[in-house]
Structures are given as structure tokens and as C-alpha cells.
Design a protein around this motif. Structure first.
Motif, PDB file in Angstrom:
ATOM      1  N   ASP A 149      12.902  21.884  -0.371  1.00  0.00           N
ATOM      2  CA  ASP A 149      14.269  21.365  -0.345  1.00  0.00           C
ATOM      3  C   ASP A 149      14.554  20.248  -1.343  1.00  0.00           C
ATOM      4  OD1 ASP A 149      14.590  23.114   1.716  1.00  0.00           O
ATOM      5  OD2 ASP A 149      14.393  21.593   3.311  1.00  0.00           O
ATOM      6  N   ILE A 150      13.530  19.539  -1.771  1.00  0.00           N
ATOM      7  CA  ILE A 150      13.793  18.329  -2.557  1.00  0.00           C
ATOM      8  C   ILE A 150      13.184  18.420  -3.948  1.00  0.00           C
ATOM      9  CG2 ILE A 150      13.553  15.811  -2.622  1.00  0.00           C
ATOM     10  CD1 ILE A 150      13.317  15.850   0.409  1.00  0.00           C
ATOM     11  N   PRO A 151      14.037  18.564  -4.947  1.00  0.00           N
ATOM     12  CA  PRO A 151      13.508  18.523  -6.306  1.00  0.00           C
ATOM     13  C   PRO A 151      13.047  17.100  -6.610  1.00  0.00           C
ATOM     14  CG  PRO A 151      15.904  18.615  -6.339  1.00  0.00           C
ATOM     15  CD  PRO A 151      15.491  18.697  -4.903  1.00  0.00           C
ATOM     16  N   ALA A 152      11.974  16.962  -7.380  1.00  0.00           N
ATOM     17  CA  ALA A 152      11.432  15.616  -7.626  1.00  0.00           C
ATOM     18  C   ALA A 152      11.035  15.445  -9.080  1.00  0.00           C
ATOM     19  CB  ALA A 152      10.227  15.378  -6.743  1.00  0.00           C
ATOM     20  N   GLN A 153      11.259  14.230  -9.559  1.00  0.00           N
ATOM     21  CA  GLN A 153      10.880  13.845 -10.920  1.00  0.00           C
ATOM     22  C   GLN A 153       9.368  13.969 -11.103  1.00  0.00           C
ATOM     23  OE1 GLN A 153      13.605  11.226 -11.913  1.00  0.00           O
ATOM     24  NE2 GLN A 153      13.220  11.665 -14.069  1.00  0.00           N
ATOM     25  N   GLU A 154       8.675  13.504 -10.039  1.00  0.00           N
ATOM     26  CA  GLU A 154       7.215  13.449 -10.135  1.00  0.00           C
ATOM     27  C   GLU A 154       6.636  13.829  -8.782  1.00  0.00           C
ATOM     28  OE1 GLU A 154       5.809   9.484 -10.930  1.00  0.00           O
ATOM     29  OE2 GLU A 154       3.707  10.099 -10.766  1.00  0.00           O
ATOM     30  N   THR A 155       5.527  14.529  -8.778  1.00  0.00           N
ATOM     31  CA  THR A 155       4.853  14.783  -7.503  1.00  0.00           C
ATOM     32  C   THR A 155       3.442  14.242  -7.583  1.00  0.00           C
ATOM     33  OG1 THR A 155       4.008  16.925  -8.170  1.00  0.00           O
ATOM     34  CG2 THR A 155       6.143  16.911  -7.056  1.00  0.00           C
ATOM     35  N   VAL A 156       2.964  13.806  -6.424  1.00  0.00           N
ATOM     36  CA  VAL A 156       1.591  13.289  -6.335  1.00  0.00           C
ATOM     37  C   VAL A 156       0.879  14.079  -5.250  1.00  0.00           C
ATOM     38  CG1 VAL A 156       0.208  11.325  -5.556  1.00  0.00           C
ATOM     39  CG2 VAL A 156       2.086  10.960  -7.164  1.00  0.00           C
ATOM     40  N   ASP A 157      -0.286  14.594  -5.583  1.00  0.00           N
ATOM     41  CA  ASP A 157      -1.112  15.307  -4.600  1.00  0.00           C
ATOM     42  C   ASP A 157      -1.996  14.262  -3.890  1.00  0.00           C
ATOM     43  OD1 ASP A 157      -2.889  16.778  -3.154  1.00  0.00           O
ATOM     44  OD2 ASP A 157      -3.667  17.941  -4.856  1.00  0.00           O
ATOM     45  N   CYS A 158      -1.759  14.073  -2.610  1.00  0.00           N
ATOM     46  CA  CYS A 158      -2.526  13.054  -1.878  1.00  0.00           C
ATOM     47  C   CYS A 158      -3.880  13.564  -1.409  1.00  0.00           C
ATOM     48  CB  CYS A 158      -1.715  12.533  -0.702  1.00  0.00           C
ATOM     49  SG  CYS A 158      -0.166  11.767  -1.223  1.00  0.00           S
ATOM     50  N   ARG A 159      -4.219  14.782  -1.711  1.00  0.00           N
ATOM     51  CA  ARG A 159      -5.523  15.383  -1.423  1.00  0.00           C
ATOM     52  C   ARG A 159      -5.986  15.193   0.019  1.00  0.00           C
ATOM     53  NH1 ARG A 159      -8.654  13.062  -6.549  1.00  0.00           N
ATOM     54  NH2 ARG A 159      -7.050  11.481  -6.287  1.00  0.00           N
ATOM     55  N   GLY A 160      -5.041  15.365   0.912  1.00  0.00           N
ATOM     56  CA  GLY A 160      -5.402  15.321   2.342  1.00  0.00           C
ATOM     57  C   GLY A 160      -5.553  13.940   2.925  1.00  0.00           C
ATOM     58  N   ALA A 161      -5.242  12.922   2.139  1.00  0.00           N
ATOM     59  CA  ALA A 161      -5.367  11.555   2.647  1.00  0.00           C
ATOM     60  C   ALA A 161      -4.333  11.297   3.738  1.00  0.00           C
ATOM     61  CB  ALA A 161      -5.173  10.553   1.512  1.00  0.00           C
ATOM     62  N   ILE A 162      -4.588  10.242   4.508  1.00  0.00           N
ATOM     63  CA  ILE A 162      -3.598   9.797   5.481  1.00  0.00           C
ATOM     64  C   ILE A 162      -2.557   8.972   4.742  1.00  0.00           C
ATOM     65  CG2 ILE A 162      -3.247   8.238   7.436  1.00  0.00           C
ATOM     66  CD1 ILE A 162      -6.124   9.243   8.321  1.00  0.00           C
ATOM     67  N   LEU A 163      -1.283   9.296   4.958  1.00  0.00           N
ATOM     68  CA  LEU A 163      -0.196   8.552   4.327  1.00  0.00           C
ATOM     69  C   LEU A 163       0.558   7.863   5.468  1.00  0.00           C
ATOM     70  CD1 LEU A 163       2.376  10.108   1.812  1.00  0.00           C
ATOM     71  CD2 LEU A 163       2.762   8.063   3.178  1.00  0.00           C
ATOM     72  N   MET A 164       0.568   6.558   5.434  1.00  0.00           N
ATOM     73  CA  MET A 164       1.195   5.829   6.547  1.00  0.00           C
ATOM     74  C   MET A 164       1.898   4.585   6.007  1.00  0.00           C
ATOM     75  SD  MET A 164      -2.132   4.053   8.370  1.00  0.00           S
ATOM     76  CE  MET A 164      -1.261   2.522   8.733  1.00  0.00           C
ATOM     77  N   PRO A 165       2.661   3.901   6.858  1.00  0.00           N
ATOM     78  CA  PRO A 165       3.336   2.699   6.378  1.00  0.00           C
ATOM     79  C   PRO A 165       2.308   1.659   5.921  1.00  0.00           C
ATOM     80  CG  PRO A 165       4.139   3.302   8.566  1.00  0.00           C
ATOM     81  CD  PRO A 165       2.976   4.178   8.274  1.00  0.00           C
ATOM     82  N   ALA A 166       2.657   0.901   4.893  1.00  0.00           N
ATOM     83  CA  ALA A 166       1.832  -0.245   4.508  1.00  0.00           C
ATOM     84  C   ALA A 166       1.776  -1.183   5.703  1.00  0.00           C
ATOM     85  CB  ALA A 166       2.442  -0.939   3.311  1.00  0.00           C
ATOM     86  N   LEU A 167       0.666  -1.898   5.837  1.00  0.00           N
ATOM     87  CA  LEU A 167       0.485  -2.782   6.983  1.00  0.00           C
ATOM     88  C   LEU A 167       1.313  -4.060   6.834  1.00  0.00           C
ATOM     89  CD1 LEU A 167      -3.383  -2.395   7.388  1.00  0.00           C
ATOM     90  CD2 LEU A 167      -1.576  -1.175   8.612  1.00  0.00           C
ATOM     91  N   VAL A 168       1.590  -4.672   7.962  1.00  0.00           N
ATOM     92  CA  VAL A 168       2.354  -5.920   7.997  1.00  0.00           C
ATOM     93  C   VAL A 168       1.427  -7.014   8.543  1.00  0.00           C
ATOM     94  CG1 VAL A 168       4.340  -7.104   8.999  1.00  0.00           C
ATOM     95  CG2 VAL A 168       4.507  -4.672   8.387  1.00  0.00           C
ATOM     96  N   ASN A 169       1.086  -7.963   7.703  1.00  0.00           N
ATOM     97  CA  ASN A 169       0.267  -9.103   8.133  1.00  0.00           C
ATOM     98  C   ASN A 169       1.248 -10.203   8.535  1.00  0.00           C
ATOM     99  OD1 ASN A 169      -1.363 -11.341   8.423  1.00  0.00           O
ATOM    100  ND2 ASN A 169      -2.624 -10.874   6.632  1.00  0.00           N
ATOM    101  N   ALA A 170       1.474 -10.327   9.838  1.00  0.00           N
ATOM    102  CA  ALA A 170       2.645 -11.068  10.304  1.00  0.00           C
ATOM    103  C   ALA A 170       2.450 -12.571  10.489  1.00  0.00           C
ATOM    104  CB  ALA A 170       3.147 -10.426  11.606  1.00  0.00           C
ATOM    105  N   HIS A 171       1.271 -13.063  10.160  1.00  0.00           N
ATOM    106  CA  HIS A 171       1.095 -14.516  10.175  1.00  0.00           C
ATOM    107  C   HIS A 171      -0.092 -14.898   9.308  1.00  0.00           C
ATOM    108  CE1 HIS A 171       1.067 -18.687  11.411  1.00  0.00           C
ATOM    109  NE2 HIS A 171      -0.174 -18.587  11.840  1.00  0.00           N
ATOM    110  N   THR A 172       0.177 -15.586   8.225  1.00  0.00           N
ATOM    111  CA  THR A 172      -0.927 -16.043   7.379  1.00  0.00           C
ATOM    112  C   THR A 172      -0.495 -17.272   6.588  1.00  0.00           C
ATOM    113  OG1 THR A 172      -2.634 -15.348   5.808  1.00  0.00           O
ATOM    114  CG2 THR A 172      -0.408 -14.531   5.395  1.00  0.00           C
ATOM    115  N   HIS A 173      -1.482 -17.907   6.006  1.00  0.00           N
ATOM    116  CA  HIS A 173      -1.255 -19.003   5.076  1.00  0.00           C
ATOM    117  C   HIS A 173      -2.003 -18.576   3.816  1.00  0.00           C
ATOM    118  CE1 HIS A 173      -0.052 -21.034   8.769  1.00  0.00           C
ATOM    119  NE2 HIS A 173      -1.246 -20.763   9.267  1.00  0.00           N
TER     120      HIS A 173
END
Lengths: 660, 660
Positions: free
Chosen positions: B47-71
Motif C-alpha cells: 500500500d505504501i510507496p517509499a523513497q527508501e526501504t530498509v531490510d531489518c533482517r528479522g530484528a525486533i523493531l520497537m519504540p526507542a527507550l525513554v530514560n525518564a530520570h537522569t543527570h
């Protein structure tokens, strides 16, 4: 000075000896697989000619780690089932899967997989405890690791032994076969006080003493097992084991989460080692072992990952870090188990706990050359402070990761160089492990597709099939049940009063049937409940056949005593819905026309339904017989004077549901 | 359908949306830095034409983590000082070092170093709280990360603000400057209830409300601070903050280790987020936060590493794993905080806790494209089971490591590809960080080479120099002290009764002198101790000069009120030896020949020495004056009728030592 085979130069050498001597610009000389000398690089270079020199490029050179309690082959069960209660995890998943799959090839593959991970994480010595330990030992020896390998004995049938006598024979043969191996130190595992009988514990200890071998045993892992020991033996586990003479052997006590101080002192006096497995103890919610107290008493406390199924990895860096952190967090004392101590637990003290402290665990001349190189140049361990000689321990414990280990040597042999495994075909192992995982997944998927097979997986009772023929009639107000039963055609064999508490599990897929957990309380003459029995019944989704007059035939597909708690079954079966039904039941076992029937006179208390119900039933294995009994049931109802037109087709659970 | 800039294909996509939707053979489409679509790979590809495609080779694709308290900038202080008590660590090390070193260049470098580590560990968003936050924000934005950056305000002078008014001004300017930045969300940090005044807390809240910004604050980190709050405000911290109107702002509450259930409900009602930092809480022995309860109440609970100085890394995988494990271990409930929930805390819930849940934390169309690729083919995460859709969360939480993150994208930009950092010169940062570490080490090494400079580092009082001239005489049995003092040559200005408890620290190097911690209890007319003062005195190693008749000159090199506990000083100075001396002292301030002296009549109670001692002393800044007073002291001893020949040279501590 003697000539060395190998001189490791330009390293920050941490000996981890009792004085924690270290050489920021140090060297280690190895000869014949043993440590020849440790000291400043300039001195060793000057004094010791060497066949080969290795430039460690400033890496930390320290003893290989000691993973003092694990079940290596369980690497194949990593992540199989998580976030479950101990009994569901163990009885519902681990044990059925082990029964089905654990065989020599499984142990070989699983142990080799574990060895690959252990080597990558800098472990040089492991204490393994499993089944087919012969296979485990040969896999470990082939991988070049050092291990104290313990063949498990327990009272239950295990994957390798139908009886504990077989297990003991297996253990004896194992000890005899491996007793002089350069890498493998054979031992016997009496699995745990609560999984062994007194006889087994005594026999295992005698066997260990006979071979001067260690006895590896789980002790005080859960509060519950300690409670049971107090109740059954009148004392906690350690005095019980002492009473049996178990401490005549060199004991390796795993866990010790719920030991009291007196027990720790007994272990100390007995020369036992103890092994802390913080991740596993947290994950299975067993608790947090009193490590500071153990150390204070002077026990050698090692650290172990436990099996990968309850961790879920074999990463000693995570484990020793957690040991240092937890001791602080639970005591409110931030100086408890400082970094240096945690690292000693994972090296020198671990070897001591395994009774092989003379052989490994620190870099001291005469010990075997078990060592690793650690590169802490990564950003997660930068920058480095070197004002204090303790800083390096802090970096290792609080910042380093298993992935920072670049090289590992055991017994003078390199097992990993620059992150490349030299003794194991890693890609091939990963491929084989995936194959095994597919088999395990299919087995469990099939099992979990059916409530019946999940039930069979955990209960020893076999599947039973039994037809039940029954009719239920709603009785008129003030129906004189007791008088009606005096009819001469009916011979009363005996009568009983029960309170029955039923919990029905219903599943998303209606073809799974309904699982009933019944607590049957027998009510005595004084009206008090006297004793109870617990039963599971899995019934088919629909009544299979209706005879004349609402007499129903149903198939009770599975009937067995319920040996676990309702809570267990709830978490194991994960029903979509639960319904509770309780009733008072008067039951007569009667004979009519030479055939036996049950007559129940029921009063539903939950949900509280008005009126009383009459139920007449019989069981049979034969369909033809069922038809015949159906006719007699109609006659009995008539004899009793009940209105047959008030017969209904629903189960009580259905009435209950309609009521809701 | 719109055209995508990028189509990530062949991935196991975990959306981490509220329904935990996942696509084992999934894809993600990115357009303009935002997520355009998430779904099965086959559909998106169709359904979606794309400028570029990336083959993730079966990796897990998930949201970047949120480190919610640091200095973040504290990455430069990683491992600087460990295994210390909170006050020694904070007041003895962190704060003196921060006072000396924390400047814009330090914050820039430290924050960039932290960013490199965060990117390697899959973190896309951090909540930072530090000084010179302007520098931190620009370093983070340059590195391409997303952050909620909070400029710190507190009642004490800080490295960037001499007063809290300066801090507030700095915070205001910071909010104004960054308010429309695509990556940086500016916020204000009221450091903690106990480090702020009511005025500061109110002002910070007003400022946050004015800019519709978040207010980041440490709450209930230690049991002690909660106790203090109860004592000082008559209520715990949350009601106190509510009372001040702080919850008018969008609050981010860090730690919450010692919150009660009512406080959690207040936070929930206030729409506040809370951040769990398990490693730091364990390491500083603050305790274990009641996370299960927080989740039950419905608070959005994020996870943060805290600063690297108390962790000692910024590894969110370790942190979320620990969150899952600890919740089980302390509750005895192995189903508490299952893997999926822990991962949600580190992603979607973390973003919610930071009040940017609409922007990041899950893979949902319209959110920014903050995502990571995770390769779990390593041996420590093998084999994989995929029977249950929850297995993947279990692998990530219990087996995965930060090093398994291969790629990170934030706001549609790749920051790491195949473990290569694209936005930061890592080697250069490591090199600069080492340079900074050398400077810090030198500063501390110099300071720690001298007890005096360690003392100056923690006490606000300046160094004082004071000569003391004194003589000590052992008195005869029944010496009539009170009568002798009535001599007309001696004018008594006032008299006092003290009980003095001294603890002397002696050091391995004798030239370090001796540090005395004195508790001076004033004894009232009724013989009861009334109030006490605590003083520290560092004396030189030897008496500098002896005048005629055992009159001694010594230099009290440092004299200051002792503001910390004896325990603090013990752990901070780590003396080689401690000696305790206690005495009853009657003291007269007298005038003799127009010069003031102190006369002490002492009775040693610890160690209990027989007899009484007379001490006559004076202080002066001048050596010449000292000589003159030495003569007068001899005269006073004579006037009092004491045996001058009974004069002795030792301090009481030396008598005490000899006695031992």
C-alpha cells in the motif's frame, strides 16, 4: 627462574587473592596450564623467559569467574514460560517439558549452548546440577571449561531415572567415571530436602563421602519449604540435614534465602559453601538471601546464575552486580557488600564454596591458569578513575558487562580470543537450539490447544471415561423427601451429607468443555464439616444425548483428585470465566431392581436459589446399559413422587449463570 | 496512501501501544520524521510507496527507550566514589567535586558522553536534570536525541547559580529559549522538597505553569527525608507539595521510594508522572519503590537510570529488567510487573510520565519516529520461543542486553546504524573524558592526601590558626580546688560545668595530625546535661614548643563546628584508629594580671583515671604573646597551690592510650 609457556604482559592484574593484591602494570606467567608467577610486568619480563608473550594492551586481567550454581542444559528452556508462579512454572511447564524432552541429546546440546554463553561472559568454572550429568560433563570438558558436575538424585522419577535407586546408581557410576578428570570434578546432587527422603539424603551423603566428592543441594530457597520442614521435621532444613549426617560430605548449599543465623553458623562449622542466586530468587519471588550476614559469619558465599529458565541468562556480571546492589537496598546500608567483595564472591569465594579453592578462583602461583581479559574502554565504563585501588573493582561490578570480556583462558587453554569462541561451533549450536525450540513450542502449543491435554500434563492420573445418566427435578414446596425414600422398592445402602463448593472454569473456545474444581466437605452427625476431598472434572461442552423425560447422558471425560490449589489451576488454565456454585447435598446410595443409583437432595446456597432439587444418577461404561438405566431413573422419580414434568435439562452451573 | 520517506521491512514490530499490538512479520513507514503507518509487512509494502526501504533482517523493531530520570553530565563522575553512605558520597564527594568542576564545558562534555552511551543502549528520549541545562540541551539536541531538560533550582548555591533567585532567572531564560525546539522540551527542576524552600517550590511551579512546562522534582527518595517532612511540615512530601500548589504544574516525580498509598492517589489525581530508578535506589540504599502499587493505582510509571554516579551506567535494559525482578522479589508474587509491563514502563509509560506521551513512547501513526532495532540472535538470548505473543517481551526484558541494540532512530534520523554512532565522535569524547577524569583524580588525590584539605572540602568554615599555651598538672588527693580559686589575684569571670565526650581519629601517616570530634555537654545547676555543641579540631602531630615548667605551645590548625555526625566523619576520613576520651570538666574563665585564662578542673571518666587534673590555658595569635602567657601560667599554677612538679606533657588522649 623456570621458563614460562606464556607471559601475559601489559595488563592491570587483579589477583583476587585474600589480600586483593593488584598490579596496575602487571603480568602473569603460565606454565603447564598453571600460574607460575604474578607481579609487576617489569619484574616478570626481566626474570622469566617465556615461549610466547601476549600484549594485553592495558586490559584488566583477572581470574575467570565462577558460576557456582546452574543447570546448564536448561539454556534450552530460556524464556519458555515466564512471569508465572513457581508451582505453575515448575509443575505446569518445566517438569512436563523435562519429562518429555530431557534426554542425552538434549543435555548435550543445552550444555554446549550454555558453555558458549558462559565463555562469552568470562566464566571459567561452573557448578552444574542436572540429569544425564555424564552428558553434561563431557560437553563441558569438550568446551574446555572447568566444572563441578553433580548428578541429580531425588524421590520422584526423573528424566534419567525411574526411581531414586536408579539415580543413586547413576551417580555412583558418574563419580567413578570422572573422578580423575583434569577439568571435571564429579559430585552428587541430592536435589533438595523436600524432594528427597531421609534415606536418599543419607545415601547421597554416604556416596559423596565414599568418593570424597561434594554434595550439591538446594537449601531454603523458599519460605514455604522451610515452613514445611518445621512442620514435618520439627526443625528447619539445616538442622534436619545435620541430624541426618549430611554434613559429613562437602556440602554446596544453593540459595539459602531463608536461613536463620543459627543455620548459617552450622553451615560454617560444617565447612559448607553457599551460593547466592539473586536474579533467580527475585524472578521466582523466593526472596533475597541474607548475604551480608553470611559473609559476616565467615561463610564462603559464591554467586550462581541458576538455570537460564529462571534468570533468563547465564550472565555473571549481572549477577554479581545485583549481589552488590541488593545487599545495600535491603539493609539500608550502602556500604554493605562493596564492589570488591562482590567480585571476590564471583571468583575466589565461589571456588571455595565449591571446595575447589586450591585449584581456581584467584591468580596465585600454583593454581590453574583460569583467567580472563576485560576491556573497559567502552563508553558505558568511561571515564576511569584510578586515585583509589578500589576504583577498578567498582568499574567491574557497577559498569562492566559480560560483553566487555574479550578473552578467556581455562587450565592454560584459550577458549575465547578477541570475542571469538575457539572450542565451540557457536552458529551451529544456535541453529540446533532453534530446532529444539521449535519442537518444544509445538509440544506446548498442542498441549495448550486443549484443556484436556494441559490437565493430563500435570496430573498423574490417566484419562478416565465415564458416562453419567441423570435427571434433575425441581421439587414442590415442602416435598417430604425423607418419607418418600422409605418406599420398599428402594434399598438404602448408605446416606451422606455434603457441602459442595464448585468452581467452574469456562474457556473462550466452547469446545474445550468446562473444568470443575470441587471441594466436597463431608458433614458429620453434629452438622460440622469433617473432612474434604478435592476433585477436578472436565466435562464435555454439551449433553451428548437426551433420553425420554429429560434424562440426560453426559460424558465425564476426565476425573481426578485435585492435588494443587484452585489458584494453581486458575493460573495454569487461565480460564476466560469462572463461576462458583455451592450447595448442601444429602446423598443416598440406593439399590433399585438390583441396580445401584445415587439420589441427591440438593439446596443451592451460592447462588442462593429457592427450593430443593432432586437428582437421580448412575454411571456406566456402556451406552446400552445407559439406555436401560435411563428408564429405571424415570421409574425412581415416579416412585419418589416427584413431578416428572418439573424435570429440567440444565446443570446447576447453568442455573447459576442464568441467575447472575 | 501517502508516500513514505522510509519503509522498514522484515521486522518483528512491537508497537508498545496500549493494546500491545505486534506484527511478527511487520513493517513501519516513516514520513517527515513521524510514523506514517505500522502493520504487516505485506500490507505496507503493497500500500505504501517509499523513497527508501530498509531490510531489518528479522530484528525486533520497537519504540526507542525513554530514560525518564537522569543527570546526564554526571557520566563524567561515574565510579568516582562508590560504596559510601549517601551523605559521605553526596557531601564528601559529589558536591565538592561539582562545586569545583561543574562549568559549561564539563556539562557539554559529560552530556555528550552520556548521549553516546544512551544511543548505544537504545534510548531515544531522556529526562535530564542538572546545572547549566542550556549546555546540556544543546549537547543533547546536537546528538539528535529527544529530551525533557530541566534547569535545577534549589536553596543552596549551585555550580551555576549563587542564589536560588539566580537559578530561577536561569530557568526562566532556559524555558524561553527552548520552548519551540523540535527535540528539546524545556522544564524546570525544583530539586527536592528538602533542598528547596516553600518560596522556591511555589516560584518553580508558577514558572512551569507560565510556560506550560513540566516540573521535575525528586520526591520521597529516602525514608529520612520523609521523616523530616513529617516533622517539619506535619505531613509527608506529597501533601506538602499539594498544599503549596505545586501540582498546578505538570509534575515529574523522581524516585517515590517512600510514598504511601494516599500520596500515590494524590499524584494520580494531579496527573503527575513518576519515575522508578531501581539501581540507584538500591546502590544508595534508599530502598525499593512500591511499583506494583503505583501501577495498580494507575500512575504512569517511567523508568530512569538516575545519574551514572549512582548506577554506574545509563543502561535501560538493566534498569527495566531490575524493575521486573524487584517487584517480584519484594512482594513474593512472581507475576508482579511481568515483562510486558516493564517494557511499557521503559517506553510508552515513560513518555506519559514525562508528559510527552503524544509525541513518543510507542509506534503509532502520528507520533514521532523514535525507534530501535534489536538483534536477539546472540547466544545469551537463544533459543527463542514464539508459541505465545508474550515470549518476545520476556526475551527483551530477561535476556536482552543494551549491546543487542543495533540501530536507533530519533525523530526520523538514524543516530546509530549497525552499532556505529552517527552523530557523535565517540573516540574523541572518550579521550576528553579521560582528561577530565585525570583532573578530578588529581584534585581528590591532593585533597585526600591531607586530612586538613578533606576537612576544608566539606566544612564551610575557613581554616583557623590558633596557638594554645597550656599546662597540665596531676593534683594531690583531696586538693581543695574551689577554695584555692578564691585567691584575690584571680578574678573569676564565669564558671561552667561540662561533660565532654571526645573521639580522636588518628591516621596511618602521623604527620596528618589528630582530628578530634568533641561533644561538649553543658551541665546545668541541677546536674543535668542541658545542651550540647559539637566541634571538630585538627591538631598538629606534636607539641610545637615547650616553655619552662612543662608549659606547652600547640597549634590548633583547624577549629569548626561539627555539622555532621561522628559516623559521617568516620566514613569520610577513614581513620586508622579511634580513641575515646570522656571527662567531667569544671571550667573557670579568669583574669590574672589583666590577662584572660581558662582554668579546667578535670576528671576522666573514660578511660576512668583516678584523681583530678588541673589545666591552665590561654590562646593567642602571636608567638611572642604566647611566651609571655607561658610565664603567667606557671605563676597561676603556683598561686593555686598545685605541685608544679606534677605537671606532665601528654594530652589526655595520650594518657588514655597508655592506659589501654
Amino acid at each position: 627462574m623456570e621458563k614460562a609457556d606464556l607471559l601475559l604482559l601489559n595488563a592491570h592484574v587483579l589477583t583476587m587473592d585474600p589480600e586483593f593484591r593488584s598490579f596496575p602494570e602487571g603480568a602473569v606467567a603460565v606454565r603447564g596450564g598453571a600460574i607460575l608467577a604474578v607481579g609487576p610486568a617489569s619484574e616478570l619480563r626481566r626474570d622469566i623467559p617465556a615461549q610466547e608473550t601476549v600484549d594485553c594492551r592495558g586490559a584488566i586481567l583477572m581470574p575467570a569467574l565462577v558460576n557456582a550454581h546452574t543447570h546448564a542444559a536448561m539454556a534450552l528452556l530460556r524464556g519458555l514460560a515466564d512471569d508465572l508462579r513457581l508451582d505453575v512454572w515448575l509443575l505446569g511447564y518445566m517438569m512436563p517439558v523435562e519429562r518429555q524432552f530431557v534426554a542425552p541429546d538434549f543435555v548435550q546440546l543445552g550444555t554446549r549452548l550454555a558453555c558458549a554463553e558462559l565463555i562469552r561472559g568470562g566464566v571459567g568454572t561452573l557448578a552444574d546440577m542436572y540429569y544425564f550429568e555424564d552428558e553434561a560433563a563431557s560437553a563441558i570438558a569438550d568446551a574446555g571449561l572447568r566444572a563441578v558436575c553433580a548428578q541429580t538424585v531425588m524421590k520422584y522419577p526423573t528424566p534419567d531415572s525411574d526411581s531414586f535407586e536408579d539415580g543413586l546408581e547413576r551417580a555412583r557410576a558418574f563419580l567413578a567415571r570422572w573422578k580423575d578428570h583434569p577439568l571435571i570434578v564429579p559430585a552428587v546432587a541430592a536435589h533438595a530436602p523436600y524432594t528427597c527422603t531421609e534415606e536418599i539424603l543419607r545415601a547421597c551423603a554416604a556416596l559423596a563421602v565414599e568418593f570424597d566428592a561434594a554434595l550439591h543441594i538446594h537449601i531454603a530457597e523458599t519460605a514455604q519449604e522451610v515452613e514445611t520442614a518445621r512442620r514435618e521435621y520439627g526443625m528447619p532444613e539445616v538442622p534436619y540435614l545435620r541430624h541426618l549426617g549430611v554434613f559429613a560430605a562437602k556440602v554446596i548449599a544453593a540459595h539459602g534465602v531463608h536461613l536463620d543465623e543459627g543455620e548459617m553458623r552450622t553451615l560454617k562449622k560444617a565447612g559448607a559453601g553457599i551460593v547466592h542466586s539473586p536474579t533467580s530468587n527475585l524472578k521466582l519471588a523466593s526472596g533475597i538471601a541474607p548475604v551480608s550476614k553470611m559473609l559476616e559469619i565467615g561463610l564462603p558465599v559464591g554467586i550462581g546464575t541458576d538455570g537460564a529458565a529462571s534468570n533468563n541468562d547465564l550472565d555473571m556480571f549481572e549477577e554479581l552486580r545485583l549481589a552488590a546492589l541488593l545487599a545495600k537496598g535491603i539493609s539500608g546500608n550502602p556500604v554493605a557488600v562493596p564492589a570488591r567483595t562482590a567480585l571476590a564472591m564471583a571468583t575466589r569465594m565461589g571456588a571455595q564454596a565449591l571446595h575447589i579453592g586450591g585449584r581456581t578462583g584467584s591468580l596465585e602461583p600454583g593454581k590453574r591458569a583460569d583467567l580472563l581479559l576485560l576491556n573497559l574502554a567502552a563508553v558505558h565504563a568511561s571515564p576511569k578513575f584510578d586515585r583509589s585501588p578500589d576504583s577498578v573493582y567498582s568499574r567491574i561490578v557497577y559498569s562492566a558487562k559480560a560483553g566487555d570480556v574479550t578473552d578467556l583462558m581455562v587450565d592454560g587453554n584459550w577458549l575465547m580470543r578477541d570475542r571469538r569462541l575457539l572450542s565451540l561451533p557457536e552458529a551451529d549450536l544456535l541453529h540446533q537450539a532453534e530446532g529444539m525450540a521449535r519442537r518444544l513450542d509445538s509440544f506446548l502449543a498442542l498441549r495448550e490447544s486443549s484443556v484436556l491435554s494441559k490437565l493430563i500434563a500435570i496430573e498423574t492420573a490417566a484419562e478416565e471415561e465415564s458416562f453419567e445418566i441423570q435427571v434433575k427435578v425441581r421439587l414442590a414446596e415442602n416435598f417430604p423427601m425423607l418419607e418418600q425414600l422409605t418406599r420398599p422398592e428402594l434399598e438404602i445402602l448408605y446416606s451422606r451429607h455434603f457441602r459442595e463448593y464448585d468452581t467452574y472454569f469456562e474457556f473462550a473456545a466452547p469446545d474445550q468443555g468446562r473444568l470443575r474444581y470441587r471441594e466436597d466437605q463431608y458433614v458429620g452427625a453434629n452438622g460440622e464439616s469433617e473432612n474434604a476431598r478435592y476433585r477436578l472434572t472436565l466435562t464435555g461442552p454439551i449433553h451428548e444425548r437426551e433420553f425420554t423425560g429429560a434424562v440426560l447422558l453426559s460424558r465425564s471425560r476426565f476425573l481426578a483428585p485435585a492435588t494443587h490449589s484452585l489458584r494453581f489451576y486458575r493460573e495454569y488454565f487461565q480460564p476466560a470465566r469462572e463461576i462458583e456454585v455451592a450447595k448442601e447435598r444429602l446423598r443416598w446410595h440406593i439399590r433399585y431392581r438390583d441396580t445401584e443409583f445415587f439420589v441427591n437432595y440438593d439446596h443451592l446456597t451460592r447462588p442462593a436459589l429457592p427450593g430443593r432439587f432432586l437428582e437421580v444418577k448412575a454411571r456406566t461404561w456402556s451406552r446400552r446399559d445407559a439406555e436401560q438405566k435411563a428408564g429405571m431413573i424415570v421409574e425412581i422419580v415416579r416412585l419418589l413422587g416427584a413431578e416428572h414434568s418439573a424435570a429440567f435439562r440444565e446443570d446447576y452451573v447453568e442455573l447459576a449463570t442464568r441467575k447472575e
